[in-house]
Design a protein around this motif. Sequence first.
Motif, PDB file in Angstrom:
ATOM      1  N   PHE A  99       0.826  -1.202   0.000  1.00 26.72           N
ATOM      2  CA  PHE A  99       0.000   0.000   0.000  1.00 26.72           C
ATOM      3  C   PHE A  99       0.867   1.262   0.000  1.00 26.72           C
ATOM      4  O   PHE A  99       1.617   1.518   0.941  1.00 26.72           O
ATOM      5  CB  PHE A  99      -0.946   0.004   1.194  1.00 26.72           C
ATOM      6  N   ALA A 102      -3.494   5.998   0.695  1.00 24.27           N
ATOM      7  CA  ALA A 102      -4.817   5.732   1.268  1.00 24.27           C
ATOM      8  C   ALA A 102      -5.717   6.908   0.931  1.00 24.27           C
ATOM      9  O   ALA A 102      -5.241   8.007   0.626  1.00 24.27           O
ATOM     10  CB  ALA A 102      -4.730   5.536   2.776  1.00 24.27           C
ATOM     11  N   VAL A 133       0.970   6.741   2.961  1.00 28.35           N
ATOM     12  CA  VAL A 133       1.024   5.786   4.067  1.00 28.35           C
ATOM     13  C   VAL A 133       2.475   5.612   4.509  1.00 28.35           C
ATOM     14  O   VAL A 133       3.347   5.281   3.701  1.00 28.35           O
ATOM     15  CB  VAL A 133       0.434   4.426   3.641  1.00 28.35           C
ATOM     16  N   ASN A 155      -7.802   3.027  11.122  1.00 25.32           N
ATOM     17  CA  ASN A 155      -7.918   2.328   9.835  1.00 25.32           C
ATOM     18  C   ASN A 155      -9.349   2.293   9.305  1.00 25.32           C
ATOM     19  O   ASN A 155      -9.572   2.144   8.099  1.00 25.32           O
ATOM     20  CB  ASN A 155      -7.383   0.901   9.953  1.00 25.32           C
ATOM     21  N   THR A 159      -9.195   3.988   3.240  1.00 28.54           N
ATOM     22  CA  THR A 159      -9.099   2.816   2.371  1.00 28.54           C
ATOM     23  C   THR A 159      -7.688   2.779   1.792  1.00 28.54           C
ATOM     24  O   THR A 159      -7.224   3.783   1.227  1.00 28.54           O
ATOM     25  CB  THR A 159     -10.123   2.882   1.230  1.00 28.54           C
ATOM     26  N   PHE A 160      -7.009   1.652   1.940  1.00 25.06           N
ATOM     27  CA  PHE A 160      -5.637   1.515   1.452  1.00 25.06           C
ATOM     28  C   PHE A 160      -5.629   1.218  -0.049  1.00 25.06           C
ATOM     29  O   PHE A 160      -6.492   0.497  -0.556  1.00 25.06           O
ATOM     30  CB  PHE A 160      -4.917   0.382   2.196  1.00 25.06           C
TER      31      PHE A 160
END
Length: 387
Positions: A99, A102, A133, A155, A159-160
Amino acid sequence: MRIIKYVLVIILFYSCSTIDKSSIELFQRLNDSIQSKYAPDKRVAIYDISLKNEGNTLVLKGETDKAVALEELKEKLVRNNINFEDRVVVLPDSSVGVFVAALANNSVSNLRAKGKHSAELVTQVILGTELKVLKKHGSFTLVQTPEKYIAWVDNGGITFLNKNEFKNWKDSELLIYTKNIGNSYQDNGFNRVLTDMVLGAKVKIIEELENSFKVEFPDGRNGFVKKEEAESYSKWLIHLKPSKELIESYAKSLLGSPYLWGGTSTKGMDCSGFVKTVYLMNGFVTPRDASQQILAGQVVDEDLKLKGLEKGDLMFFGSKATKDKKQRVTHVGIWLGNDRQEFIHSSRRVRINSMNPKSDIFDVWCSENYLGSRRYLDVEDKEFLKL
C-alpha cells in the motif's frame, strides 16, 4: 607482569570510553544540524535518530521519512572516522506492504497525535483526501496529508490503495461536493441516506444521471449525490477563479459553524482549519496550522497599522516577541477589506469581528495581539500548493 596487564586493560578501557564519548558528542552536533536542515518542524517531517553505544559497537537507531537526511548523516560520520551499524528505519517501512497510499473514506476522518482513540485530535481530512502511508501499527496508520502534516488515523477511516489502485483513482473522473453539508443516498430517489457529505469531499463518478451523479466511494460503496449539490471535479477546476470575492463568499457561508480544535471541515473547525477550508475551495492547499500559515505567502502590513491590507489576506495573532522569547502565533483570521476593519475567524464559532475600537463587534484580544498579515492570492510560494 599481572599489574602491568591490569594497567593496560584500564588504559584501554578509558581510551575506548573517551573515543566513544567524543564520537557521540560529534554525532550529536552533526545530527542536530541535519535535523535543522531537513526536519525543523516535527509536524511535517520525521527525523528521530540517535547513536547508542552497545558493547563495542556504535549503533544508529530510530526512524525518518527523509532518506536523504539519513544518507547525509552517514556520509558525515564516515568522513569523521566514526564506525557504526545502521539500524535506522526509513519510512514508509515494511509494515505498509504494497500500500503506497490511502483515501479518506468517511465524510471526515480524524487524525490524532498518537495511534489511539484517546489521543489528541490534531487535524482532519475530508472524504477522498489522498494520503501517503508511512507505517501501520495495530488498528492505526501513520499518514501524511497533502499539506505534509503527519499524524495517526484509525484504519476504519481510510481505504488503502496499492500502486495500480492509486493510479486508477487519479485517472478517474471525480466529483466534488460543493454544498456546505448534506448527504449521499443509497437510491436515486434520495429516500435512504448512505452517508453525510461535507464541502470539498471527492468521490468517483460512475455515471451522470438526470438529477444525480451515481458515485463510488473509496471503499467500493455505491451511492447517489444530488446534481445540484456537486460538480465534476475537473470541470470545477477549469471554471475555478480564485478571488477576493470568492474567498469572502466561502468564508461567510461558514458563519456560525462550530469551533473544534483540530477540525478542518464544515462540521467544525479551528481557526487555521477554517482558513484551510476557505482556501481549499479557492484552489489552495495551505499549511495546516496558523504558526505554519504565517510562514507562507507575501508579507503585508509590516508596520501593523492595518495599511495595505486587501480582502482575503490572512491576519495572525498571538504573543509578541520579547528579548526573552520568540513570537508565538496562536490564531488566524481573514481580513474582509471594508471600511469597518472587519475580519472573519473561527473563535468559539465562525464569526465576524472588527479591529476598530468604536465598533460594537470590536475584538480587544485580537487588536492587542495582532502580529501581521500574509497574502496568498496571486503569490507563488512553495509553502502552499495550488490545485
